[in-house]
Write a protein that holds these residues in place. Structure first.
Motif, PDB file in Angstrom:
ATOM      1  N   SER A 125       1.235   3.234  -3.557  1.00  0.00           N
ATOM      2  CA  SER A 125       0.230   2.689  -4.748  1.00  0.00           C
ATOM      3  C   SER A 125       0.763   1.631  -5.369  1.00  0.00           C
ATOM      4  N   TRP A 126       2.194   1.960  -5.809  1.00  0.00           N
ATOM      5  CA  TRP A 126       2.782   1.041  -6.513  1.00  0.00           C
ATOM      6  C   TRP A 126       3.110  -0.323  -5.678  1.00  0.00           C
ATOM      7  N   ALA A 127       3.435  -0.222  -4.606  1.00  0.00           N
ATOM      8  CA  ALA A 127       3.519  -1.248  -3.797  1.00  0.00           C
ATOM      9  C   ALA A 127       2.425  -2.172  -3.499  1.00  0.00           C
ATOM     10  N   LEU A 128       1.310  -1.498  -3.215  1.00  0.00           N
ATOM     11  CA  LEU A 128      -0.101  -2.162  -3.162  1.00  0.00           C
ATOM     12  C   LEU A 128      -0.564  -2.750  -4.410  1.00  0.00           C
ATOM     13  N   PHE A 131       2.065  -5.761  -5.032  1.00  0.00           N
ATOM     14  CA  PHE A 131       2.352  -6.801  -3.772  1.00  0.00           C
ATOM     15  C   PHE A 131       0.900  -6.888  -2.715  1.00  0.00           C
ATOM     16  N   GLY A 132       0.224  -6.156  -2.740  1.00  0.00           N
ATOM     17  CA  GLY A 132      -1.057  -6.233  -2.144  1.00  0.00           C
ATOM     18  C   GLY A 132      -1.756  -7.776  -2.152  1.00  0.00           C
ATOM     19  N   THR A 133      -2.664  -7.872  -1.220  1.00  0.00           N
ATOM     20  CA  THR A 133      -3.710  -9.156  -1.372  1.00  0.00           C
ATOM     21  C   THR A 133      -4.778  -9.130  -2.201  1.00  0.00           C
ATOM     22  N   GLY A 134      -5.195  -7.849  -2.656  1.00  0.00           N
ATOM     23  CA  GLY A 134      -6.405  -7.724  -3.463  1.00  0.00           C
ATOM     24  C   GLY A 134      -7.732  -7.998  -2.744  1.00  0.00           C
ATOM     25  N   THR A 135      -7.756  -7.838  -1.338  1.00  0.00           N
ATOM     26  CA  THR A 135      -8.936  -8.394  -0.524  1.00  0.00           C
ATOM     27  C   THR A 135      -9.609  -7.113  -0.658  1.00  0.00           C
ATOM     28  N   ASP A 136      -9.376  -5.992  -1.143  1.00  0.00           N
ATOM     29  CA  ASP A 136     -10.294  -4.716  -0.900  1.00  0.00           C
ATOM     30  C   ASP A 136     -11.093  -4.335  -2.218  1.00  0.00           C
ATOM     31  N   GLY A 137     -11.614  -5.407  -2.687  1.00  0.00           N
ATOM     32  CA  GLY A 137     -12.522  -5.126  -3.804  1.00  0.00           C
ATOM     33  C   GLY A 137     -11.827  -4.767  -5.076  1.00  0.00           C
ATOM     34  N   PRO A 138     -12.373  -3.616  -6.075  1.00  0.00           N
ATOM     35  CA  PRO A 138     -11.644  -3.483  -7.148  1.00  0.00           C
ATOM     36  C   PRO A 138     -10.320  -2.868  -7.043  1.00  0.00           C
ATOM     37  N   GLY A 139     -10.088  -2.259  -5.902  1.00  0.00           N
ATOM     38  CA  GLY A 139      -8.595  -1.647  -5.581  1.00  0.00           C
ATOM     39  C   GLY A 139      -8.406  -1.222  -4.183  1.00  0.00           C
ATOM     40  N   ARG A 140      -7.201  -1.231  -3.765  1.00  0.00           N
ATOM     41  CA  ARG A 140      -7.238  -0.659  -2.367  1.00  0.00           C
ATOM     42  C   ARG A 140      -7.314   0.711  -2.366  1.00  0.00           C
ATOM     43  N   ILE A 141      -7.754   1.224  -1.492  1.00  0.00           N
ATOM     44  CA  ILE A 141      -7.872   2.800  -1.133  1.00  0.00           C
ATOM     45  C   ILE A 141      -7.293   3.096   0.337  1.00  0.00           C
ATOM     46  N   VAL A 142      -6.417   3.911   0.285  1.00  0.00           N
ATOM     47  CA  VAL A 142      -5.673   4.068   1.792  1.00  0.00           C
ATOM     48  C   VAL A 142      -5.966   5.671   2.180  1.00  0.00           C
ATOM     49  N   PRO A 143      -6.906   5.696   3.137  1.00  0.00           N
ATOM     50  CA  PRO A 143      -7.170   7.296   3.430  1.00  0.00           C
ATOM     51  C   PRO A 143      -5.729   7.889   4.117  1.00  0.00           C
ATOM     52  N   PRO A 144      -5.799   9.261   4.122  1.00  0.00           N
ATOM     53  CA  PRO A 144      -4.629   9.946   4.511  1.00  0.00           C
ATOM     54  C   PRO A 144      -4.405   9.604   5.940  1.00  0.00           C
ATOM     55  N   GLY A 145      -3.138   9.107   6.250  1.00  0.00           N
ATOM     56  CA  GLY A 145      -2.655   9.016   7.582  1.00  0.00           C
ATOM     57  C   GLY A 145      -2.741   7.476   7.795  1.00  0.00           C
ATOM     58  N   GLY A 146      -3.223   6.585   6.998  1.00  0.00           N
ATOM     59  CA  GLY A 146      -2.959   5.248   7.223  1.00  0.00           C
ATOM     60  C   GLY A 146      -2.105   4.557   6.315  1.00  0.00           C
ATOM     61  N   GLU A 147      -0.980   5.361   5.627  1.00  0.00           N
ATOM     62  CA  GLU A 147       0.026   4.884   5.117  1.00  0.00           C
ATOM     63  C   GLU A 147       0.823   3.808   5.700  1.00  0.00           C
ATOM     64  N   GLU A 148       1.275   4.037   6.989  1.00  0.00           N
ATOM     65  CA  GLU A 148       2.105   3.196   7.613  1.00  0.00           C
ATOM     66  C   GLU A 148       1.573   1.945   8.100  1.00  0.00           C
ATOM     67  N   PRO A 153       2.072  -4.957   6.349  1.00  0.00           N
ATOM     68  CA  PRO A 153       2.307  -6.010   5.956  1.00  0.00           C
ATOM     69  C   PRO A 153       2.757  -6.661   4.678  1.00  0.00           C
ATOM     70  N   LEU A 154       3.078  -5.620   4.027  1.00  0.00           N
ATOM     71  CA  LEU A 154       3.732  -6.015   2.717  1.00  0.00           C
ATOM     72  C   LEU A 154       5.282  -6.622   2.492  1.00  0.00           C
ATOM     73  N   PRO A 155       5.575  -7.523   1.860  1.00  0.00           N
ATOM     74  CA  PRO A 155       7.027  -7.993   1.828  1.00  0.00           C
ATOM     75  C   PRO A 155       7.928  -7.092   1.439  1.00  0.00           C
ATOM     76  N   ILE A 177       7.721  -5.061   5.492  1.00  0.00           N
ATOM     77  CA  ILE A 177       8.032  -3.728   5.767  1.00  0.00           C
ATOM     78  C   ILE A 177       7.588  -3.055   7.033  1.00  0.00           C
ATOM     79  N   GLY A 178       6.775  -3.515   7.788  1.00  0.00           N
ATOM     80  CA  GLY A 178       6.576  -3.078   9.123  1.00  0.00           C
ATOM     81  C   GLY A 178       7.726  -3.335  10.183  1.00  0.00           C
ATOM     82  N   GLU A 179       8.281  -4.575  10.008  1.00  0.00           N
ATOM     83  CA  GLU A 179       9.432  -4.700  10.577  1.00  0.00           C
ATOM     84  C   GLU A 179      10.861  -3.927  10.283  1.00  0.00           C
ATOM     85  N   VAL A 180      10.850  -3.518   8.912  1.00  0.00           N
ATOM     86  CA  VAL A 180      11.995  -2.632   8.494  1.00  0.00           C
ATOM     87  C   VAL A 180      11.682  -1.425   9.078  1.00  0.00           C
ATOM     88  N   ALA A 181      10.509  -0.923   9.148  1.00  0.00           N
ATOM     89  CA  ALA A 181      10.358   0.526   9.446  1.00  0.00           C
ATOM     90  C   ALA A 181      10.430   0.622  11.179  1.00  0.00           C
TER      91      ALA A 181
END
Length: 477
Positions: A125-128, A131-148, A153-155, A177-181
């Motif tokens: 949540s801190w990273a999004l 550094f998130g793109t802000g394209t998900d309306g008022p704020g990004r909501i990540v469902p459980p299991g969708g963390e990776e 795409p984050l730097p 971060i995907g490349e690091v993971a």
């Protein structure tokens, strides 16, 4: 806040570095971490404000206390953020999306630049949020299991590592971060230590993250436990009298008055109900506070009896002293009267009307608090009717020519013959509010009928469509 580009700077050793930049300064090329000298050279006339860490920390602490309205688990997150653990509290706001939207909307209305995210991981949540793109309306909501997937795409700066470690990752060709993971964990741990792999695990919600929440400020309260349950009105009133005396004594010791007061009563079956009373101004008069509950006490359902009562000062404020003149007649205060009326009809129905600078009559006034200072506004727009009809009602009008005043009009099934007319008073719609108001114009007439009635009519013209309609907007005394 200055309208021109500005930055907030802080001395670090022998240098003054930019902590943050306004939108205008950032658009001109100023970046965080840049020296103030370089920023001033690139943006002539740049305003530099000195950072005040203590004031910022105090403001963030007050904001954290405010955020307790959403969840009891709130903590400052660094120097510029908050972290809220909303587990089990989302449904109280209508769900995760409603909670996040309400939180961000309230902060933006307070003129704060804010971004937010909600996920199962504090680190994600801190990273999004930063550094998130802000394209998900008022704020990004990540469902459980969708963390990776959300973190990929984050730097690499979103890992929260030092600038040197981030540069080292980028030199290895790892920009996201995907490349690091996807890189071998053993190689990452060998080169960057366990902090990087631990950060990835927290980012992907694989590792618990302890939270040290702030302590909620203690509310001033009075509690009464009853040896025997009470179920009659006289007993409840006697208990309330004791509670208000005790609460007001505590308010006197702290030099405070109460604005919002809650009475919690617990029945023997375990059900807890709440009565709320509001005061127009801070008060610690026990008699006055008891009167605020007079009407609502009759609505209490004691069931098989009430075994405990709590009187809680939800909102308090400094009690303002009132100067009294010796030897002169001092008018009684208005607050008790306003509170008694508000207790009967509801606090939202007691208000003062204040003028605003607007041409259209229906927008020329607004509601303010009943004790708000009278607005001082010189806005003389000519005679106005004593009764304003809102919304304006359509009428059928007969005029000699389209641009002439009415000679006869029909309103509410009655025909009125006009003997005198004054006008037109032209009013332009407020084009900056909406596109459809750009071409709208109103011509107002004050007319007098044969029966002696005086009305305020207007012709609404749509210049784009070339149409006109007549309405009655008020009645003169």
């Amino acid at each position: 806040m200055p309208p021109e580009p500005f930055v907030v700077a802080e001395a670090t050793g022998q240098k003054r570095l930019v902590l943050c930049a306004s939108y205008a300064a950032a658009a001109a090329g100023v970046a965080q971490g840049q020296t103030v000298a370089l920023a001033q050279a690139s943006v002539p006339g740049l305003t530099v404000l000195e950072a005040d860490r203590e004031a910022d920390a105090a403001s963030l602490a007050r904001l954290a206390v405010w955020a307790l309205r959403y969840t009891p688990l709130v903590a400052p997150d660094g120097r510029d953020g908050l972290v809220l653990d909303t587990t089990g509290a989302d449904h109280l706001a209508g769900g995760e999306a409603a909670l996040l939207s309400d939180l961000l909307t309230r902060l933006r209305k307070a003129k704060l630049s804010v971004r937010g995210a909600l996920s199962s991981s504090h680190t994600l949540s801190w990273a999004l949020a930063r550094f998130g793109t802000g394209t998900d309306g008022p704020g990004r909501i990540v469902p459980p299991g969708g963390e990776e997937e959300a973190a990929a795409p984050l730097p690499v700066a979103a890992l929260g590592m030092t600038p040197a470690q981030g540069s080292a990752l980028r030199r290895l060709g790892l920009d996201r971060i995907g490349e690091v993971a996807a890189a071998p964990r053993s190689s990452l741990a060998l080169r960057f230590g366990p902090d990087l792999t631990g950060r990835l695990d927290r980012l992907h919600a694989r590792m618990p993250e302890p939270l040290t929440p702030i302590e909620a400020p203690e509310l001033i309260r009075a509690r009464l436990r009853l040896a025997e349950p009470i179920a009659h009105q006289a007993g409840i009133e006697a208990a309330l009298e004791r509670l208000t005396d005790e609460l007001c004594a505590a308010l006197v010791r702290r030099g405070l008055g109460v604005r919002i007061l809650d009475l919690h009563y617990r029945r023997v079956d375990g059900e807890v109900q709440i009565l709320r009373a509001r005061a127009a101004a801070s008060s610690r008069d026990p008699i006055h506070l008891r009167r605020l509950f007079k009407e609502s006490l009759e609505t209490i359902d004691p069931g098989f009896g009430i075994e405990r009562l709590d009187l809680v000062a939800v909102r308090t404020g400094r009690l303002e002293a009132r100067q009294r003149v010796t030897g002169e007649e001092n008018p009684p205060p208005l607050e008790p009267l306003i509170d008694r009326i508000g207790a009967r009809v509801g606090p939202g129905h007691v208000y003062r009307v204040a003028p605003t600078e607007a041409d259209l009559p229906e927008r020329s006034c607004r509601r303010t608090g009943p004790l708000a200072a009278p607005a001082i506004l010189v806005w003389d727009r000519g005679p106005r009717p004593a009764l304003l009809i809102e919304p304006p009602e359509p009428v059928e009008v007969l005029a000699l020519l389209p641009d002439h005043p009415p000679r006869r009009f029909t309103w509410r099934g009655c025909q009125h013959q006009v003997t005198r007319a004054d006008g037109p008073e032209c009013m332009m719609a407020e084009w900056w509010r909406a596109d459809e108001e750009v071409a709208l114009t109103r011509d107002y007439y004050r007319v007098e009928t044969q029966a002696g009635g005086r009305y305020w009519l207007f012709r609404a013209r749509d210049e784009a469509a070339g149409t006109a309609s007549w309405f009655v907007h008020g009645v003169f005394a």
